[in-house]
Design an enzyme around this catalytic site. Structure first.
Site, PDB file in Angstrom:
ATOM      1  N   ASN A   9       0.879  -1.174   0.000  1.00  0.00           N
ATOM      2  CA  ASN A   9       0.000   0.000   0.000  1.00  0.00           C
ATOM      3  C   ASN A   9       0.913   1.219   0.000  1.00  0.00           C
ATOM      4  OD1 ASN A   9      -1.744   2.081   0.483  1.00  0.00           O
ATOM      5  ND2 ASN A   9      -2.403   1.390   2.512  1.00  0.00           N
ATOM      6  N   TRP A  10       1.037   1.823  -1.165  1.00  0.00           N
ATOM      7  CA  TRP A  10       1.982   2.950  -1.291  1.00  0.00           C
ATOM      8  C   TRP A  10       1.461   4.227  -0.632  1.00  0.00           C
ATOM      9  CZ3 TRP A  10       4.059   2.705  -7.071  1.00  0.00           C
ATOM     10  CH2 TRP A  10       4.765   1.495  -7.241  1.00  0.00           C
ATOM     11  N   LYS A  11       0.203   4.246  -0.263  1.00  0.00           N
ATOM     12  CA  LYS A  11      -0.426   5.440   0.331  1.00  0.00           C
ATOM     13  C   LYS A  11      -0.184   6.643  -0.587  1.00  0.00           C
ATOM     14  CE  LYS A  11      -0.133   3.204   4.776  1.00  0.00           C
ATOM     15  NZ  LYS A  11      -0.022   3.280   6.222  1.00  0.00           N
ATOM     16  N   HIS A  95      -9.441   1.278   5.014  1.00  0.00           N
ATOM     17  CA  HIS A  95      -8.163   1.460   5.716  1.00  0.00           C
ATOM     18  C   HIS A  95      -8.362   2.421   6.891  1.00  0.00           C
ATOM     19  CE1 HIS A  95      -4.027   2.567   6.550  1.00  0.00           C
ATOM     20  NE2 HIS A  95      -3.682   1.463   5.922  1.00  0.00           N
ATOM     21  N   GLU A  97      -6.694   4.793   7.915  1.00  0.00           N
ATOM     22  CA  GLU A  97      -6.453   6.206   7.578  1.00  0.00           C
ATOM     23  C   GLU A  97      -7.677   6.810   6.898  1.00  0.00           C
ATOM     24  OE1 GLU A  97      -2.768   5.459   5.544  1.00  0.00           O
ATOM     25  OE2 GLU A  97      -1.855   4.958   7.473  1.00  0.00           O
ATOM     26  N   GLU A 167      -5.112  -4.740  10.657  1.00  0.00           N
ATOM     27  CA  GLU A 167      -4.106  -3.694  10.814  1.00  0.00           C
ATOM     28  C   GLU A 167      -4.353  -2.952  12.128  1.00  0.00           C
ATOM     29  OE1 GLU A 167      -2.255  -2.490   6.818  1.00  0.00           O
ATOM     30  OE2 GLU A 167      -4.005  -1.223   7.116  1.00  0.00           O
ATOM     31  N   GLY A 173       2.759   2.534  10.777  1.00  0.00           N
ATOM     32  CA  GLY A 173       3.704   3.632  10.626  1.00  0.00           C
ATOM     33  C   GLY A 173       4.422   4.023  11.903  1.00  0.00           C
ATOM     34  N   SER A 213       3.702  -1.892  10.351  1.00  0.00           N
ATOM     35  CA  SER A 213       5.157  -1.952  10.544  1.00  0.00           C
ATOM     36  C   SER A 213       5.761  -3.311  10.192  1.00  0.00           C
ATOM     37  CB  SER A 213       5.536  -1.532  11.960  1.00  0.00           C
ATOM     38  OG  SER A 213       5.145  -0.186  12.195  1.00  0.00           O
ATOM     39  N   GLY A 234       2.996  -0.902   4.251  1.00  0.00           N
ATOM     40  CA  GLY A 234       3.063   0.514   3.907  1.00  0.00           C
ATOM     41  C   GLY A 234       4.502   0.926   3.647  1.00  0.00           C
ATOM     42  N   GLY A 235       5.125   1.518   4.649  1.00  0.00           N
ATOM     43  CA  GLY A 235       6.479   2.072   4.520  1.00  0.00           C
ATOM     44  C   GLY A 235       7.473   1.159   3.811  1.00  0.00           C
TER      45      GLY A 235
END
Ligand code: 13P
Length: 251
Positions: A9-11, A95, A97, A167, A173, A213, A234-235
């Protein structure tokens, strides 16, 4: 039996040249690995670029969000059929976010899942508790509510087409990963819930992936858990080496 799914997930990150380079590196990794489904979910405007870089490899394309209406006067929104038209097979829905910053609710998540399924997309349905909820012991209650409302009124064969992503919000993150035992406990809880409220066979087959993470250093032990069928990353999905190492850990 359940093919692991490793999803990036590149956000809201990357520009076209970076997206191409990263995708090309991932395509190279997947040409050297077996038995893992790899999915990239870039921002909408990078879907075409990533699709071109994926070429005829097995890497799958997905989006991070959609709107539940098929078309019309909804400025700024994107429909399920548009995503299919852009080459998507998957879409992330609900998600944390989106829930936190954009007013997504359990009910809107359900409408979006319906739109995705109707268009032939695989929804990756996100659930997870906040730090406060974990600390006051309400994790099972929160997960049960999120999963039950999201899956309400879907037939077992529809639920079978979904992917669930657990999640924990406190792990996203933050560098604080859930321990493999903590994650396994919630994954097993979700599978059991689906077994009881939907269907035993569907529960056995559905993929429940972990996000929060996840990185090369902890992927092995998370993926070794019985009920963890992959990762939503993500990251670490923005770094070719890290993401490739996670794919290799799953293969
Ligand atoms: P991080 O891997 O950056 O913690 O993000 C997880 C996530 O939210 C994936 O959807």
């Amino acid at each position: 039996m359940r093919t692991p799914l490793i999803a990036g997930n590149w956000k809201m990150n990357l520009l076209r040249a970076e997206a191409s380079a990263l995708t090309e590196a991932i395509v190279t990794t997947t040409s050297q690995t077996n038995g893992v489904e790899v999915l990239l979910c870039p921002p909408f405007v990078l879907l075409d670029t990533v699709r071109a870089a994926i070429g005829d490899s097995d890497v799958e394309l997905g989006a991070q969000h959609l709107y539940s209406e098929p078309s019309g006067a909804y400025t700024g929104e994107i429909s399920a059929t548009m995503l299919v038209d852009a080459g998507c097979k998957f879409v992330v829905i609900g998600h944390s976010e989106r829930r936190q910053f954009f007013g997504e609710t359990d009910a809107s998540v359900r409408h979006k899942i319906k739109a995705a399924l109707d268009a032939g997309l695989t929804p990756v349905v996100c659930v997870g508790e906040t730090l406060e909820e974990r600390e006051d012991g309400s994790t099972p209650k929160v997960i049960e509510r999120q999963v039950s409302v999201a899956l309400e009124r879907f037939k077992p064969e529809e639920v079978a087409k979904m992917v669930i992503a657990y999640e924990p919000v406190w792990a996203i993150g933050t560098g604080k990963t859930a321990t493999p035992e903590t994650a396994q406990e919630v994954h097993a809880f979700i599978r059991n819930l689906i077994s009881k409220s939907v269907d035993k066979q569907v529960a056995k087959g559905i993929r429940i992936i972990y996000g929060g993470s996840m990185k090369a250093a902890n992927a092995d032990e998370l993926l070794a858990q019985t009920d963890i069928d992959g990762g939503l990353i993500g990251g670490a999905s923005l770094k070719a080496e890290e993401f490739s190492a996670i794919i290799k850990a799953a293969s």
